[in-house]
Design an enzyme around this catalytic site. Sequence first.
Site, mmCIF file in Angstrom:
data_model
loop_
_atom_site.group_PDB
_atom_site.id
_atom_site.type_symbol
_atom_site.label_atom_id
_atom_site.label_comp_id
_atom_site.label_asym_id
_atom_site.label_seq_id
_atom_site.Cartn_x
_atom_site.Cartn_y
_atom_site.Cartn_z
ATOM 1 N N TYR A 166 -54.049 -82.566 -37.257
ATOM 2 C CA TYR A 166 -52.771 -81.951 -37.162
ATOM 3 C C TYR A 166 -53.157 -80.793 -36.816
ATOM 4 C CZ TYR A 166 -47.989 -80.080 -38.374
ATOM 5 O OH TYR A 166 -46.753 -79.475 -38.296
ATOM 6 N N LYS A 170 -51.984 -79.716 -32.585
ATOM 7 C CA LYS A 170 -51.030 -78.728 -32.468
ATOM 8 C C LYS A 170 -51.619 -78.509 -31.899
ATOM 9 C CE LYS A 170 -47.460 -80.448 -35.017
ATOM 10 N NZ LYS A 170 -46.019 -80.559 -34.486
HETATM 11 P P1 NAI Z 1 -39.737 -84.205 -40.900
HETATM 12 O O1 NAI Z 1 -40.506 -84.975 -41.464
HETATM 13 O O2 NAI Z 1 -38.067 -83.556 -41.503
HETATM 14 O O3 NAI Z 1 -39.187 -84.623 -39.632
HETATM 15 C C1 NAI Z 1 -40.388 -85.117 -38.346
HETATM 16 C C2 NAI Z 1 -39.054 -86.486 -37.967
HETATM 17 O O4 NAI Z 1 -39.558 -86.886 -36.683
HETATM 18 C C3 NAI Z 1 -38.553 -87.427 -38.701
HETATM 19 O O5 NAI Z 1 -37.605 -87.640 -38.685
HETATM 20 C C4 NAI Z 1 -39.668 -88.825 -38.027
HETATM 21 O O6 NAI Z 1 -38.893 -89.811 -38.550
HETATM 22 C C5 NAI Z 1 -39.686 -88.817 -36.976
HETATM 23 N N1 NAI Z 1 -41.096 -88.760 -36.264
HETATM 24 C C6 NAI Z 1 -42.660 -89.445 -36.576
HETATM 25 N N2 NAI Z 1 -42.589 -90.259 -35.795
HETATM 26 C C7 NAI Z 1 -42.399 -90.880 -34.976
HETATM 27 C C8 NAI Z 1 -42.236 -91.194 -33.905
HETATM 28 N N3 NAI Z 1 -43.508 -91.609 -33.457
HETATM 29 N N4 NAI Z 1 -40.967 -91.351 -33.336
HETATM 30 C C9 NAI Z 1 -39.796 -90.439 -32.840
HETATM 31 N N5 NAI Z 1 -39.748 -89.812 -33.812
HETATM 32 C C10 NAI Z 1 -40.501 -89.736 -34.717
HETATM 33 O O7 NAI Z 1 -40.404 -82.613 -40.154
HETATM 34 P P2 NAI Z 1 -39.929 -81.420 -39.836
HETATM 35 O O8 NAI Z 1 -40.693 -80.605 -40.810
HETATM 36 O O9 NAI Z 1 -38.496 -81.344 -39.694
HETATM 37 O O10 NAI Z 1 -40.826 -81.076 -38.951
HETATM 38 C C11 NAI Z 1 -40.414 -81.496 -37.103
HETATM 39 C C12 NAI Z 1 -41.883 -80.120 -36.351
HETATM 40 O O11 NAI Z 1 -41.818 -79.300 -36.518
HETATM 41 C C13 NAI Z 1 -42.846 -81.086 -36.696
HETATM 42 O O12 NAI Z 1 -43.670 -81.743 -34.973
HETATM 43 C C14 NAI Z 1 -43.800 -80.886 -37.482
HETATM 44 O O13 NAI Z 1 -45.119 -81.284 -37.312
HETATM 45 C C15 NAI Z 1 -43.450 -79.793 -37.151
HETATM 46 N N6 NAI Z 1 -43.297 -78.303 -38.379
HETATM 47 C C16 NAI Z 1 -42.972 -77.506 -39.106
HETATM 48 C C17 NAI Z 1 -43.379 -77.246 -40.090
HETATM 49 C C18 NAI Z 1 -42.430 -76.831 -41.655
HETATM 50 O O14 NAI Z 1 -42.929 -75.678 -42.358
HETATM 51 N N7 NAI Z 1 -41.610 -78.236 -41.586
HETATM 52 C C19 NAI Z 1 -44.523 -75.987 -39.867
HETATM 53 C C20 NAI Z 1 -44.939 -76.588 -38.671
HETATM 54 C C21 NAI Z 1 -45.144 -77.326 -38.018
#
Ligand code: NAI
Length: 301
Positions: A166, A170
């Site tokens: 990851y 990133k």
């Molecule tokens: P989340 O799991 O709620 O959202 C991620 C979304 O991406 C999910 O709805 C999932 O179905 C979708 N997804 C996964 N693979 C996919 C694909 N191949 N095609 C289309 N959609 C796909 O998690 P969150 O926290 O909202 O994450 C959003 C972004 O923020 C991610 O890139 C995560 O790595 C990043 N992030 C989040 C942090 C946090 O504190 N929540 C910290 C650092 C980064």
Amino acid sequence: MADLGFDGKVAIITGAGGGLGRSHALDLARRGALVVVNDLGGASDGTGHSETAAQKVVDEIKAAGGEAVASYDSVATPEGGAAIVETAVDAFGRVDIIVNNAGILRDTSFKNMTPEQVNPVLDVHLRGAFYVTQPAWQRMRDQGYGRIVNTSSAAGIFGNFGQTNYGAAKMGLVGLTRVLAVEGAKNNIKANAIAPVAKTRMTEELFGAAMDQLTPELVTPVVTYLAHEDCSVSGEVYSVGGGRVARVFVGVTPGHYAPELSAEDVRDNLDKIRAEDGYAVPGDLNEEMMLAFKAFSSSSS
Ligand code: NAI
């Protein structure tokens, strides 16, 4: 000053069926953007598939008087990326904004990391940003306008146990963002990245109940600004969470120069090489090269 409006602008937000992406989609739509809500609808590790998540957010946007269409394609393949951009063009005729937000986790220590944990994570986060952005790139160049917001993470920028896959993806997004900023500059395409912190399904076990103030809604304002026409920066990274926003940058120390540098010079001058006083923040490779040239020329003159 007036609120930041998005009337007529078309935004693709990947992974917008929940968490941060949903919050970004709702805010942009509320401000007048026409939104493609993309989400594969799988589990946090990327397994499974469902149309419910994206459709629910589209329904929410429409119920609030906004305009949106759902896309269920995966960002993790070139075909999926092309289909996501096609959805935007078919529904709204153009693409102005891409928020690369889709993400999955497959954490384990480096010692135990398998290709099944490395490849899907690189595919979704890093290659996914290529696959979605590239089909829209020529359109953005032709229309002389584009805003790209990539979702990086402190896990890669600063390091975090159990996240080599990851973290590499990133930090790769930071490199992508910086080069897109350089290549997009002459066509008014701006690319920036965020390193968010928010309580979502991805992080709820990590944060627990104590961190309820880390809402996705307190990350979205930075995405909204970076996606707006008025955004005045490009190639930058912002750390954002819980209402705090700060710039993260890559700097270079003044360093040490020796015309016949040896390993012993490095050992003996390590404190000077590492000293942060007077650091510079180069805007691109050329600016960093100029700093090196300055060191040679000032010592030879
Ligand atoms: P989340 O799991 O709620 O959202 C991620 C979304 O991406 C999910 O709805 C999932 O179905 C979708 N997804 C996964 N693979 C996919 C694909 N191949 N095609 C289309 N959609 C796909 O998690 P969150 O926290 O909202 O994450 C959003 C972004 O923020 C991610 O890139 C995560 O790595 C990043 N992030 C989040 C942090 C946090 O504190 N929540 C910290 C650092 C980064």
